[in-house]
Design a protein around this motif. Structure first.
Motif, PDB file in Angstrom:
ATOM      1  N   PHE A   1      -1.945  -0.843 -60.001  1.00 47.05           N
ATOM      2  CA  PHE A   1      -2.237   0.545 -59.603  1.00 47.05           C
ATOM      3  C   PHE A   1      -2.397   0.623 -58.088  1.00 47.05           C
ATOM      4  O   PHE A   1      -1.913   1.560 -57.443  1.00 47.05           O
ATOM      5  N   LEU A   2      -3.063  -0.361 -57.515  1.00 50.86           N
ATOM      6  CA  LEU A   2      -3.259  -0.413 -56.069  1.00 50.86           C
ATOM      7  C   LEU A   2      -1.919  -0.503 -55.356  1.00 50.86           C
ATOM      8  O   LEU A   2      -1.664   0.219 -54.378  1.00 50.86           O
ATOM      9  N   LEU A   3      -1.041  -1.375 -55.831  1.00 47.65           N
ATOM     10  CA  LEU A   3       0.261  -1.566 -55.200  1.00 47.65           C
ATOM     11  C   LEU A   3       1.127  -0.320 -55.337  1.00 47.65           C
ATOM     12  O   LEU A   3       1.786   0.104 -54.376  1.00 47.65           O
ATOM     13  N   LYS A   4       1.106   0.287 -56.524  1.00 48.66           N
ATOM     14  CA  LYS A   4       1.928   1.472 -56.770  1.00 48.66           C
ATOM     15  C   LYS A   4       1.533   2.633 -55.868  1.00 48.66           C
ATOM     16  O   LYS A   4       2.379   3.454 -55.483  1.00 48.66           O
ATOM     17  N   ASN A   5       0.256   2.696 -55.515  1.00 50.39           N
ATOM     18  CA  ASN A   5      -0.246   3.818 -54.723  1.00 50.39           C
ATOM     19  C   ASN A   5      -0.650   3.396 -53.306  1.00 50.39           C
ATOM     20  O   ASN A   5      -1.503   4.015 -52.679  1.00 50.39           O
ATOM     21  N   ALA A   6       0.024   2.355 -52.799  1.00 52.32           N
ATOM     22  CA  ALA A   6      -0.344   1.808 -51.492  1.00 52.32           C
ATOM     23  C   ALA A   6      -0.165   2.805 -50.353  1.00 52.32           C
ATOM     24  O   ALA A   6      -0.766   2.641 -49.284  1.00 52.32           O
ATOM     25  N   SER A   7       0.653   3.834 -50.547  1.00 54.26           N
ATOM     26  CA  SER A   7       0.866   4.819 -49.488  1.00 54.26           C
ATOM     27  C   SER A   7      -0.246   5.859 -49.419  1.00 54.26           C
ATOM     28  O   SER A   7      -0.341   6.602 -48.429  1.00 54.26           O
ATOM     29  N   ASN A   8      -1.082   5.944 -50.445  1.00 54.98           N
ATOM     30  CA  ASN A   8      -2.235   6.843 -50.394  1.00 54.98           C
ATOM     31  C   ASN A   8      -3.117   6.443 -49.202  1.00 54.98           C
ATOM     32  O   ASN A   8      -3.405   5.257 -49.024  1.00 54.98           O
ATOM     33  N   PRO A   9      -3.551   7.394 -48.373  1.00 59.24           N
ATOM     34  CA  PRO A   9      -4.295   7.025 -47.148  1.00 59.24           C
ATOM     35  C   PRO A   9      -5.545   6.187 -47.410  1.00 59.24           C
ATOM     36  O   PRO A   9      -5.830   5.244 -46.655  1.00 59.24           O
ATOM     37  N   VAL A  10      -6.287   6.494 -48.455  1.00 55.91           N
ATOM     38  CA  VAL A  10      -7.505   5.736 -48.742  1.00 55.91           C
ATOM     39  C   VAL A  10      -7.153   4.327 -49.196  1.00 55.91           C
ATOM     40  O   VAL A  10      -7.766   3.339 -48.753  1.00 55.91           O
ATOM     41  N   ILE A  11      -6.167   4.199 -50.071  1.00 55.89           N
ATOM     42  CA  ILE A  11      -5.756   2.881 -50.556  1.00 55.89           C
ATOM     43  C   ILE A  11      -5.112   2.072 -49.432  1.00 55.89           C
ATOM     44  O   ILE A  11      -5.357   0.862 -49.299  1.00 55.89           O
ATOM     45  N   HIS A  12      -4.303   2.724 -48.615  1.00 54.45           N
ATOM     46  CA  HIS A  12      -3.709   2.050 -47.452  1.00 54.45           C
ATOM     47  C   HIS A  12      -4.801   1.461 -46.571  1.00 54.45           C
ATOM     48  O   HIS A  12      -4.704   0.316 -46.107  1.00 54.45           O
ATOM     49  N   SER A  13      -5.871   2.209 -46.367  1.00 58.82           N
ATOM     50  CA  SER A  13      -6.983   1.733 -45.554  1.00 58.82           C
ATOM     51  C   SER A  13      -7.672   0.532 -46.194  1.00 58.82           C
ATOM     52  O   SER A  13      -8.053  -0.419 -45.508  1.00 58.82           O
ATOM     53  N   ILE A  14      -7.839   0.570 -47.517  1.00 63.32           N
ATOM     54  CA  ILE A  14      -8.446  -0.559 -48.237  1.00 63.32           C
ATOM     55  C   ILE A  14      -7.634  -1.828 -48.015  1.00 63.32           C
ATOM     56  O   ILE A  14      -8.182  -2.895 -47.703  1.00 63.32           O
ATOM     57  N   ILE A  15      -6.316  -1.726 -48.170  1.00 61.77           N
ATOM     58  CA  ILE A  15      -5.442  -2.894 -48.044  1.00 61.77           C
ATOM     59  C   ILE A  15      -5.516  -3.484 -46.638  1.00 61.77           C
ATOM     60  O   ILE A  15      -5.735  -4.686 -46.456  1.00 61.77           O
TER      61      ILE A  15
END
Length: 285
Positions: A200-214
Motif C-alpha cells: 500500500f505504501l509503495l502503490k501510494n508513494a506519490s501521496n505527499p504525506v507518504i512521500h515524506s514518510i519514505i
C-alpha cells in the motif's frame, strides 16, 4: 551436503547444496528470529516445513535476523543441532554478515539490509569489522518495512492521509482502527503485521504525506547507518539487500545522491550470493 539458510523476520530461504554446488532442494519457511519466536515455535516450524524435505546434511549454516547476539545464536544453533544431526555443529550468524558475504564476497565494503528490519555493517572481505546498534523497530530500524508502515499507520489513524486514501486502506485490508491497535499492542510479531502494508505504501508513494514518510526514513537511515563508517572508510562501495531496498530503489538512490553516495548493488535476496560464497568450501560437507 550443506544446508544453507537466510532468515529475515518475515521469511527464511533454505537451500540444500551438494559438493558440486548444485542446489538439490529450495524451499521457504517463515522467519525464525529468536527474539520473536521461542525455541519450541522454531522447532515446530522446522518440523513442518523443512525437516522431512532434506537429508544427508553435513552442516547447517544459518544467517538470521536476531542472531547477531551470541546468546541468541547459541539458542538457535542448539535447535538446529537437535533437528539436523550433522558431521559438524551448526553455524549461526547474524543476517547482516550474510548480506555482506552475499553482496561483497571477498571484497571490503559497507553492506546494508532494508527489509522488514534495517541494519548495516563495515565488512573486510570475510568478517564484520564495524557496526552500529540496530535497536529494532521501536528504537531504530529507520527505512525498514516495519518503521515505514508504522509511520504510515500513525498518519492514517491521525487523519492525515485524506478520507479517500483512508477508506481505500480499510477496504483493501478489511481492518478497523480497533483491530489495528489490537494487532500492534496485544498480539505477537507486530513488526511483521506492520510490514505487511508495504504494498500500500509503495502503490501510494506519490501521496505527499507518504512521500515524506519514505524520504524522511531513508535520510535517517543514511545518517545513522552509513555516515559513521565514512569517517574512516570514505570510498568503500555501498551495497544493499532486502525487499524495501529493492522495491523502493528509485527513492533510495535519490536519497543516496543527496548524501553524495552511489549505491553499487541492490539485490532483493542474498541467497544466490551466499551459495556462491560458500561454494569454495562445499567439498568439506
Amino acid at each position: 551436503m550443506l544446508l544453507l539458510a537466510d532468515s529475515g523476520s518475515t521469511k527464511t530461504d533454505w537451500r540444500l547444496i551438494d559438493k558440486s554446488g548444485e542446489c538439490l532442494v529450495s524451499l521457504k519457511s517463515k522467519g525464525l528470529n529468536p527474539y520473536f519466536l521461542a525455541a519450541d515455535e522454531i522447532k515446530k516450524e522446522l518440523r513442518n516445513k523443512v525437516l522431512d524435505k532434506v537429508s544427508d546434511v553435513g552442516k547447517v549454516i544459518f544467517y538470521g535476523a536476531g542472531c547477531g547476539h551470541p546468546s541468541k545464536a547459541a539458542e538457535l544453533a542448539g535447535v538446529l543441532d537437535e533437528l539436523f544431526p550433522a558431521q559438524v555443529p551448526a553455524e549461526v550468524n547474524g543476517d547482516i554478515l550474510g548480506a555482506a558475504r552475499s553482496l561483497l564476497q571477498g571484497e571490503t565494503g559497507i553492506a546494508c539490509i532494508l527489509g522488514t528490519g534495517a541494519n548495516s555493517c563495515l565488512y573486510d572481505g570475510k568478517d564484520i569489522i564495524g557496526s552500529v546498534p540496530s535497536l529494532g523497530f521501536i528504537l531504530g530500524d529507520y527505512g525498514s518495512g516495519t518503521v515505514l508502515c508504522r509511520d504510515l499507520i500513525r498518519e492514517l489513524l491521525q487523519g492525515n492521509l485524506g478520507d479517500d486514501l483512508r477508506e481505500e486502506f480499510f477496504r483493501e485490508y478489511e481492518l478497523s482502527q480497533r483491530m489495528i491497535l489490537d494487532k500492534i499492542y496485544n498480539q505477537p510479531q507486530a513488526n511483521r503485521f506492520l510490514a505487511s502494508f508495504t504494498p500500500f505504501l509503495l502503490k501510494n508513494a506519490s501521496n505527499p504525506v507518504i512521500h515524506s514518510i519514505i524520504y524522511k526514513n531513508f535520510r535517517q537511515f543514511f545518517e545513522y547507518y552509513i555516515l559513521p563508517y565514512r569517517k574512516s572508510h570514505k570510498s568503500d562501495p555501498l551495497v544493499f539487500t532486502g525487499s524495501i531496498a529493492y522495491h523502493f530503489a528509485v527513492h533510495l538512490k535519490t536519497v543516496a545522491e543527496e548524501f553524495g553516495e552511489s549505491i553499487q548493488k541492490i539485490e532483493q535476496r542474498p541467497m544466490d550470493g551466499l551459495v556462491d560464497y560458500h561454494c569454495q568450501t562445499l567439498a568439506n560437507y
